[in-house]
Scaffold this active site. Structure first.
Site, PDB file in Angstrom:
ATOM      1  N   TYR A  95     -24.971  26.871  28.717  1.00  0.00           N
ATOM      2  CA  TYR A  95     -25.863  27.918  29.245  1.00  0.00           C
ATOM      3  C   TYR A  95     -25.935  27.944  30.770  1.00  0.00           C
ATOM      4  CZ  TYR A  95     -27.307  29.540  24.698  1.00  0.00           C
ATOM      5  OH  TYR A  95     -27.297  30.107  23.443  1.00  0.00           O
ATOM      6  N   GLU A 181     -25.856  12.903   1.720  1.00  0.00           N
ATOM      7  CA  GLU A 181     -25.056  13.993   2.296  1.00  0.00           C
ATOM      8  C   GLU A 181     -25.921  15.173   2.716  1.00  0.00           C
ATOM      9  OE1 GLU A 181     -21.761  17.352   0.988  1.00  0.00           O
ATOM     10  OE2 GLU A 181     -22.062  15.653  -0.344  1.00  0.00           O
ATOM     11  N   ASP A 234     -22.093  14.579  -2.913  1.00  0.00           N
ATOM     12  CA  ASP A 234     -21.668  15.411  -4.035  1.00  0.00           C
ATOM     13  C   ASP A 234     -20.330  14.895  -4.545  1.00  0.00           C
ATOM     14  OD1 ASP A 234     -23.848  17.077  -3.790  1.00  0.00           O
ATOM     15  OD2 ASP A 234     -22.800  18.620  -2.637  1.00  0.00           O
TER      16      ASP A 234
END
EC number: 5.6.2.2
Length: 353
Positions: A95, A181, A234
């Site tokens: 920025y 996760e 997962d």
């Protein structure tokens, strides 16, 4: 800090020397994303080889000149910050001149290139990144500015600090660490008061692919407390990829592997073999996409899978079934199955790889 200033001065001296000799200045970078530059070492994970292939960022070539200029610009910003002992986030840098940099990704990539070129960790360059990870459980510490932080499990988690190197007075009675996760699973375990029910533990989530601060914190906690570290992911190629980043590191950050990896991490779940063992109904499993297929094949070829025969077997089960499952699939057995049955049994009877 004098080491950082000296390293930058050396780069600038080379540029001035080239100009004095009427040659086009060049910056030389290691090829960070080339697997040929990476070696696998059991005790560290993926690390960059000492003599690796390099690329040149030339100032006289239209394709690389803009990058050359941006690297010098960011080097000058780093130099000022180190001199004045101030810090900035990667966002602050972007920025400061959005038109010049074009995008945050450009800034992120150049900062990593500079860190690799100078062989200095990013934190020592006084550049911080905003953390997206959370930590909860039996842990308290003091931040660099003296703020005392207590992560003891309430229903809310604490954001991973943006300056992990600066935290001190770490205190914990945790028996293990659990890396989760996803944010949703992490929150669910918090709601179920998992950190206190079984035995005191520390839970961390990087909310998907972990950022640098989350990886640094996992490593710092492991260095400090030397407790077992387990992962809960997962049962899909993406989850396995994330677990490998925590354990063995990533190709693009292999030049910093020594500070980031925890090779003793164990895979607790969700294992592909669990799905059969728990009689999870096929209807709640998700078929592989082409992308899943490719990701799994690429993971199976990686050097670290060869030394993990049990992991290899699990990947083969997944490849054969062409099915994947999210941790939430366990709610098909009962709403609190994960915290009431699955995790306690796994931890008690050693169901990890």
């Amino acid at each position: 800090s004098s080491e950082v200033l000296e390293a930058i001065e050396n780069v600038i001296q080379d540029v001035l020397k080239s100009l004095a000799e009427k040659k086009a200045p060049v910056l030389t970078l290691a090829n960070r994303s080339d697997w040929r530059n990476i070696e696998f070492k059991d005790s560290v994970g993926l690390q960059m080889i000492p003599r690796c292939t390099t690329q040149q960022i030339r100032s006289d070539c239209p394709r690389s000149a803009p990058k050359f200029a941006l690297m010098l610009k960011i080097l000058s910003m780093i130099y000022k910050m180190v001199q004045s002992n101030t810090y900035a986030t990667k966002r602050d840098i972007y920025y400061s001149d959005t038109l010049l940099f074009g995008s945050q990704t450009v800034v992120d990539s150049i900062i990593n290139d500079i860190s690799c070129m100078l062989k200095i960790p990013r934190r020592s360059l006084h550049i911080l990144s905003t953390s997206k990870g959370f930590v909860a459980g039996n842990l308290s510490y003091t931040e660099e500015d003296g703020t005392k932080v207590n992560c003891t499990c309430g229903a809310t988690a604490v954001t991973v600090p943006s300056n992990v190197q600066g935290i001190k007075n770490l205190i914990s009675h945790a028996k293990f660490m659990l890396i989760v996760e996803k944010d949703a699973t992490f929150q669910r375990l918090l709601d179920d008061d998992f950190c206190n029910k079984l035995s005191p533990c520390i839970m961390i989530t990087g909310r998907g692919i972990p950022d640098l601060n989350t990886r640094l914190l996992v490593r710092k906690l492991w260095d400090t407390f030397q407790i077992p570290v387990f992962t809960l992911m997962d049962a899909d190629p993406h989850g396995i990829e994330i677990m490998c980043v925590y354990k063995y590191g990533s190709v693009s950050m292999s030049f910093e592997a020594h500070h980031l990896t925890v090779p003793s991490i164990k895979w607790l779940g969700l294992l592909p073999s669990d799905l059969k063992r728990l009689n999870i109904h096929k209807d709640v499993l998700i078929p592989f996409t082409k992308q899943d297929q490719n990701k799994l094949e690429s993971i199976q070829k990686r050097p670290y899978i060869a030394c993990q025969p049990m992991w290899k077997k699990e990947l083969e089960i997944m490849a054969a079934s062409k099915l994947k499952a999210e941790i939430q699939v366990l709610t098909s057995l009962s709403s609190d199955y994960l915290s009431r049955v699955y995790l306690p049994n796994k931890l008690q009877f050693g169901g990890w790889l």
